[in-house]
Design a protein around this motif. Structure first.
Motif, mmCIF file in Angstrom:
data_model
loop_
_atom_site.group_PDB
_atom_site.id
_atom_site.type_symbol
_atom_site.label_atom_id
_atom_site.label_comp_id
_atom_site.label_asym_id
_atom_site.label_seq_id
_atom_site.Cartn_x
_atom_site.Cartn_y
_atom_site.Cartn_z
ATOM 1 N N ASP A 106 41.480 33.854 39.880
ATOM 2 C CA ASP A 106 41.400 34.411 38.532
ATOM 3 C C ASP A 106 39.974 34.310 38.010
ATOM 4 O O ASP A 106 39.286 33.308 38.234
ATOM 5 C CB ASP A 106 42.338 33.649 37.594
ATOM 6 C CG ASP A 106 43.796 33.812 37.971
ATOM 7 O OD1 ASP A 106 44.163 34.890 38.475
ATOM 8 O OD2 ASP A 106 44.580 32.864 37.768
ATOM 9 N N TYR A 107 39.563 35.351 37.282
ATOM 10 C CA TYR A 107 38.210 35.427 36.736
ATOM 11 C C TYR A 107 38.270 35.812 35.264
ATOM 12 O O TYR A 107 39.183 36.509 34.829
ATOM 13 C CB TYR A 107 37.363 36.448 37.506
ATOM 14 C CG TYR A 107 37.115 35.989 38.919
ATOM 15 C CD1 TYR A 107 35.985 35.248 39.228
ATOM 16 C CD2 TYR A 107 38.046 36.256 39.923
ATOM 17 C CE1 TYR A 107 35.775 34.793 40.524
ATOM 18 C CE2 TYR A 107 37.840 35.794 41.212
ATOM 19 C CZ TYR A 107 36.703 35.065 41.503
ATOM 20 O OH TYR A 107 36.506 34.596 42.779
ATOM 21 N N GLN A 108 37.281 35.351 34.536
ATOM 22 C CA GLN A 108 37.155 35.654 33.119
ATOM 23 C C GLN A 108 35.850 36.415 32.906
ATOM 24 O O GLN A 108 34.798 36.016 33.425
ATOM 25 C CB GLN A 108 37.134 34.344 32.318
ATOM 26 C CG GLN A 108 37.306 34.497 30.845
ATOM 27 C CD GLN A 108 38.741 34.800 30.463
ATOM 28 O OE1 GLN A 108 39.662 34.661 31.242
ATOM 29 N NE2 GLN A 108 38.928 35.251 29.251
ATOM 30 N N LEU A 113 30.447 36.454 34.007
ATOM 31 C CA LEU A 113 31.635 36.397 34.853
ATOM 32 C C LEU A 113 31.808 34.961 35.310
ATOM 33 O O LEU A 113 30.861 34.341 35.799
ATOM 34 C CB LEU A 113 31.460 37.330 36.058
ATOM 35 C CG LEU A 113 32.594 37.362 37.078
ATOM 36 C CD1 LEU A 113 33.886 37.893 36.442
ATOM 37 C CD2 LEU A 113 32.199 38.236 38.267
ATOM 38 N N ASP A 125 36.579 38.929 25.483
ATOM 39 C CA ASP A 125 36.762 38.445 26.843
ATOM 40 C C ASP A 125 38.090 38.964 27.368
ATOM 41 O O ASP A 125 38.964 39.350 26.598
ATOM 42 C CB ASP A 125 36.705 36.912 26.907
ATOM 43 C CG ASP A 125 37.819 36.268 26.105
ATOM 44 O OD1 ASP A 125 38.930 36.122 26.639
ATOM 45 O OD2 ASP A 125 37.575 35.911 24.931
ATOM 46 N N PHE A 126 38.189 38.997 28.675
ATOM 47 C CA PHE A 126 39.432 39.380 29.317
ATOM 48 C C PHE A 126 39.428 38.797 30.718
ATOM 49 O O PHE A 126 38.383 38.452 31.263
ATOM 50 C CB PHE A 126 39.628 40.905 29.350
ATOM 51 C CG PHE A 126 38.561 41.661 30.108
ATOM 52 C CD1 PHE A 126 38.711 41.929 31.467
ATOM 53 C CD2 PHE A 126 37.409 42.094 29.471
ATOM 54 C CE1 PHE A 126 37.731 42.624 32.161
ATOM 55 C CE2 PHE A 126 36.429 42.790 30.153
ATOM 56 C CZ PHE A 126 36.589 43.055 31.503
ATOM 57 N N GLY A 127 40.610 38.685 31.264
ATOM 58 C CA GLY A 127 40.730 38.151 32.616
ATOM 59 C C GLY A 127 41.229 39.193 33.594
ATOM 60 O O GLY A 127 41.824 40.192 33.218
ATOM 61 N N MET A 183 33.336 37.486 29.982
ATOM 62 C CA MET A 183 32.967 37.215 28.593
ATOM 63 C C MET A 183 31.803 38.135 28.256
ATOM 64 O O MET A 183 30.805 38.146 28.971
ATOM 65 C CB MET A 183 32.580 35.753 28.418
ATOM 66 C CG MET A 183 33.719 34.817 28.796
ATOM 67 S SD MET A 183 33.273 33.094 28.672
ATOM 68 C CE MET A 183 33.203 32.922 26.912
ATOM 69 N N THR A 241 38.088 31.248 36.556
ATOM 70 C CA THR A 241 38.833 30.512 35.547
ATOM 71 C C THR A 241 38.659 29.013 35.789
ATOM 72 O O THR A 241 38.845 28.525 36.894
ATOM 73 C CB THR A 241 40.319 30.907 35.576
ATOM 74 O OG1 THR A 241 40.404 32.304 35.275
ATOM 75 C CG2 THR A 241 41.134 30.131 34.555
ATOM 76 N N LYS A 269 41.855 44.589 31.794
ATOM 77 C CA LYS A 269 42.405 43.316 31.340
ATOM 78 C C LYS A 269 43.706 43.033 32.096
ATOM 79 O O LYS A 269 44.584 43.901 32.199
ATOM 80 C CB LYS A 269 42.674 43.378 29.839
ATOM 81 C CG LYS A 269 43.302 42.128 29.288
ATOM 82 C CD LYS A 269 43.584 42.275 27.817
ATOM 83 C CE LYS A 269 44.277 41.028 27.310
ATOM 84 N NZ LYS A 269 44.663 41.146 25.915
ATOM 85 N N ASP A 270 43.809 41.832 32.645
ATOM 86 C CA ASP A 270 44.994 41.334 33.357
ATOM 87 C C ASP A 270 45.304 42.092 34.646
ATOM 88 O O ASP A 270 46.387 41.927 35.210
ATOM 89 C CB ASP A 270 46.234 41.333 32.449
ATOM 90 C CG ASP A 270 46.050 40.442 31.224
ATOM 91 O OD1 ASP A 270 45.340 39.423 31.336
ATOM 92 O OD2 ASP A 270 46.601 40.769 30.166
#
Length: 128
Positions: free
Chosen positions: A101-103, A66, A119-121, A105, A69, A38-39
């Motif tokens: 940046d990607y998320q 995936l 979820d995390f980015g 889920m 953002t 995450k992050d």
């Protein structure tokens, strides 16, 4: 006629011990770790997104998506369980991710049918 008495404190103590043992024997499904984290900012496009769970999820009810953002989900193959460790779920990233940046889920189904989601980015930055 002899009357038997029940020690309510002893009965309550046994019930509490049984509940603790049962909870310890069957922990709830939860996400323990991920790659990328995450992050996290990674210096190269990851070949996989990997999720480590506390127990093996039912793959029929488990999915990982995936998306860039602000963008649409990427068209990737379905996530699979690791062949040697079913608590590990792997999403193969078949294309090189551009910087940005990607998320991630995800949704996972426990053995008892309950689902959890999260979820995390993370970011990709290949510039040095």
């Amino acid at each position: 006629m002899k009357r038997k008495t029940i020690n309510l404190a002893a009965v309550a103590g046994i019930a509490i011990c049984m509940a603790i043992v049962t909870a310890a024997a069957s922990p709830h499904l939860a996400l323990k770790e991920s790659y990328p984290k995450k992050d996290e900012t990674v210096s190269a496009s990851p070949e996989t997104v990997t999720l480590w769970f506390t127990q093996a999820p039912q793959m029929a009810g488990t999915s990982v998506r995936l998306l860039p953002t602000g963008g649409e989900p990427m068209e990737l193959e379905a996530a699979t369980a690791h062949e040697d460790d079913p608590t590990v779920v792997i999403l193969t990233v078949s294309e090189t991710l551009a910087d940005g940046d990607y998320q991630v889920m995800w949704r996972a189904m426990a053995r008892d049918g309950h689902t959890i989601r999260g979820d995390f980015g993370f970011a990709v930055s290949t510039a040095r």
